[in-house]
Design an enzyme around this catalytic site. Structure first.
Site, PDB file in Angstrom:
ATOM      1  N   CYS A  16      -4.465  -5.839  -2.966  1.00  0.00           N
ATOM      2  CA  CYS A  16      -3.147  -6.531  -2.596  1.00  0.00           C
ATOM      3  C   CYS A  16      -3.025  -8.082  -3.500  1.00  0.00           C
ATOM      4  O   CYS A  16      -2.249  -8.228  -4.477  1.00  0.00           O
ATOM      5  CB  CYS A  16      -3.092  -6.962  -1.146  1.00  0.00           C
ATOM      6  N   ASP A  36       2.821  -3.070  -3.746  1.00  0.00           N
ATOM      7  CA  ASP A  36       1.857  -3.851  -4.638  1.00  0.00           C
ATOM      8  C   ASP A  36       0.919  -2.989  -5.184  1.00  0.00           C
ATOM      9  O   ASP A  36       0.208  -3.201  -6.263  1.00  0.00           O
ATOM     10  CB  ASP A  36       1.157  -4.836  -3.881  1.00  0.00           C
ATOM     11  N   ASP A  68       0.695  -1.162  -0.119  1.00  0.00           N
ATOM     12  CA  ASP A  68      -0.128  -0.057   0.145  1.00  0.00           C
ATOM     13  C   ASP A  68       0.834   1.345  -0.116  1.00  0.00           C
ATOM     14  O   ASP A  68       0.280   2.141   0.540  1.00  0.00           O
ATOM     15  CB  ASP A  68      -0.963   0.016   1.178  1.00  0.00           C
TER      16      ASP A  68
END
Length: 632
Positions: free
Chosen positions: A85, A324, A48
């Site tokens: 994710c 990610d 993140d």
């Protein structure tokens, strides 16, 4: 020399022991000799981490030792393929877009570790390919959602050493629970998770660098700066105690799209009211806590690089850094979260440094996560004849190669982004928009060309948006595409044609979807595509083609991928064929709606705020989880 039957039997009896010994990771070098040209690879993947909101200001080791001029190569326009994710991580590890992996969310029916495993995709992904190249590969940290207590003993395949964080503790910073190679889970008591990651990474690097005969690949995947998710709710990340007073008064950047006075967005986002004072305070607190959590990441990376330097192997190690996907705090009236097609959620850092990489170089050409696996295969020297045939991404090493001709032959402008299911919103919303977050499926294409850039999205609510991201970098004012024949409408028509192709592309049609729409003429002597850029496609000669194409659409807002629901597709595409959506390269898991049950075990509930000081692995207190804590 005499050879008796007794000698033969002794050799046969010893054979299993020999195989076992050679099979141990520390002994791989005995039958995989190191090539002089093969570098080690150390890959940091955070969770993140944004780039648009300035997170790199809090990771000095990344900027000073990997990115800055004289060190590494920067991909200025690198994007995640999915702003969530699990699907993003699988796309990275398989080199395929999420519509081809069919891993489209974090849990069933869209995704999760069990779906990845049951689809058989764990039999053919990055660590297996690295082994073909003679590499010893290791992984530490978060792999993907729903690898946890119920299935820790089903170790992810391919890795020579795998030490994974386990759900439901993955997002609880002061309860670090890991399983090494499928062994009984270990709790690192009174430790903060990033500190444990740091100690483990340094320990593995010391072991790997002690073996100079085999190249190695180590991926370190910490959770920070992801939010804390525990049984009582969702909260900002929990940094180590020693970092909790850093950056006093720090607030989320007040960019033009922070809680904008005018909201011109589709679906549930367009119905959001202005944020309340409490929501703004949550955004600010989240931003500050993320910066504090990144201080632990900064220490982790600095320690790893110093360990490599002390070993003498830094000069033969390629360092990769990325995240990610991105993150927003207060942008577009949302307190915090991800899962949107806008820059904050999809534009991510991507830097490479090391032997053979131009120090201080950069490129404006777009790239995304499906490109990372083929780039790694190129860096480790695996012959292309041994690459998997299903890769959707391209080898990015061509971007720094002086002999490359990709600009002339490749559709280098295009970035594809997609999403299925509920949005990930962190921070309270009013009830009506909260129900609307289920309407978050969309198909998006970005164009970053010479002198122009656009974002075009079609949502499952049958709404469309087009932004000129040079004139409108904060993606606030969509262009009016309702007037037939206008420049905006013509651009939207071309990008609609692109979306018809990219939403179901595979392999070559992902790397150059224009060629699918404009195949070379049968009478042409050239095999090169006739169109490689949006500016070429905007020629009036192609108006008839694009006005004849159906609009991208969804039947309804679903929480996972359904080929029929997302029809129609580009002319000539058969959504029911085995080749469509790369079905021939994975098992059929489309209709699986439930996997493991997260429950039946006692939660570990330590109290306190850990990380007052960093200690190495040998000084950490550890214990195995009890039978009750693993559900046995």
């Amino acid at each position: 020399m005499k050879f008796s039957i007794y000698t033969l039997l002794s050799c046969i009896a010893a054979f299993p022991l020999l195989v076992t010994a050679l099979g141990r990771p520390e002994n791989f070098q005995h039958y995989f000799p190191r090539s002089k040209t093969q570098p080690n690879i150390l890959f940091f993947l955070t969770d993140d981490q944004d780039i648009e909101l300035g997170s790199l200001e809090y990771t000095k080791a990344v900027v000073e030792r990997i990115q800055k001029p004289g060190m590494g190569f920067t991909f200025e326009n690198h994007y995640a393929t999915v702003a969530l994710c699990c699907p993003s991580r699988v796309a990275l590890l398989r080199g395929q877009h999420a519509h081809n992996t069919n891993i489209t969310h974090v849990a069933a029916p869209g995704g999760g570790y069990d779906k990845f495993r049951l689809s058989g995709e764990d039999n053919d992904y990055l660590p297996h390919w690295l082994r073909k190249a003679g590499y010893h590969s290791e992984y530490i940290g978060k792999l993907m959602n729903h690898y946890g207590i119920p299935n820790f003993n089903i170790t992810p395949k391919g890795w020579d050493h795998f030490d994974g964080l386990l759900d439901p503790y993955t997002y609880i910073y002061n309860t670090p629970v890991f399983s090494a190679n499928g062994q009984r889970p270990i709790l690192y008591e009174k430790q903060q998770q990033t500190d444990v990651m740091r100690a483990k990474a340094v320990d593995r690097l010391q072991k790997l660098t002690a073996n100079s005969t085999q190249p190695w690949f180590l991926q370190v995947a910490p959770v920070a700066p992801h939010q804390e998710f525990n049984s009582s709710g969702q909260f900002p990340p929990v940094p180590a105690t020693r970092h909790q007073n850093l950056y006093p008064g720090l607030k989320a950047p007040r960019t033009p799209n922070f809680n904008p006075a005018t909201q011109k967005k589709p679906s549930w986002i367009g119905r959001l009211p202005l944020m309340s004072d409490a929501q703004i305070a949550f955004a600010d607190d989240t931003y500050r806590r993320r910066a504090q959590a990144l201080k632990g990441i900064d220490e982790l990376i600095a320690d790893c690089l110093s360990t490599l330097e002390a070993s003498g192997q830094l000069s033969n190690t390629i360092i990769i850094f990325s995240s990610d996907h991105g993150y927003h705090t207060g942008n577009h009236r949302i307190p915090a979260g991800k899962s949107l097609p806008y820059k904050e959620d999809t534009h991510v850092p991507f830097f490479i440094s090391g032997p053979g990489i131009p120090a201080g170089g950069s490129t404006e050409y777009p790239s995304n996560h499906v490109d990372i696996a083929p780039t790694i295969l190129s860096l480790v020297g695996l012959p292309k004849s041994q690459w998997p045939p299903f890769l959707d991404g391209r080898d990015l090493s061509q971007y720094w190669s002086p002999s490359s001709t990709h600009v002339e032959t490749d559709a280098h402008e295009i970035i594809q982004i997609e999403y299925w299911g509920a949005a990930s919103v962190e921070g309270a919303l009013t009830p009506r928009p909260l129900l609307g977050i289920l309407q978050n499926s969309y198909k998006t294409v970005r164009i970053v060309g010479e002198g122009y850039a656009y974002l075009y999205s079609h949502w499952c609510t049958h709404e469309t948006e087009l932004y000129d991201t040079i004139a409108d970098p904060y993606e606030l004012s969509p262009l009016d595409i309702s007037v037939n024949g206008s420049e905006a409408a013509r651009i939207a028509g071309r990008l609609n044609g692109l979306l018809l192709t990219t939403k179901a592309c595979a392999q070559d049609s992902c790397r150059n979807p224009w060629a699918f729409l404009h195949p070379p003429s049968p009478n042409s002597n050239s095999s090169l595509p006739t169109i490689t850029t949006l500016s070429q496609a905007l020629s009036p000669a192609h108006d008839v083609l694009y006005t004849s194409l159906p609009p991208v659409t969804f039947g309804r807002c679903m929480q996972y991928q359904d080929a029929i629901n997302e029809a129609p597709y580009a002319p000539g595409f058969d959504e029911s064929s085995k080749e469509a959506f790369a079905r021939e390269w994975r098992g059929a898991t489309d209709n699986i709606t439930k996997f493991q049950v997260d429950g039946g075990f006692q939660m570990v509930r330590p109290s306190g705020w850990w990380g007052r000081e960093y200690v190495g692995l040998s000084r950490m207190e550890v214990r195995e989880l009890t039978d009750g804590e693993v559900g046995w």
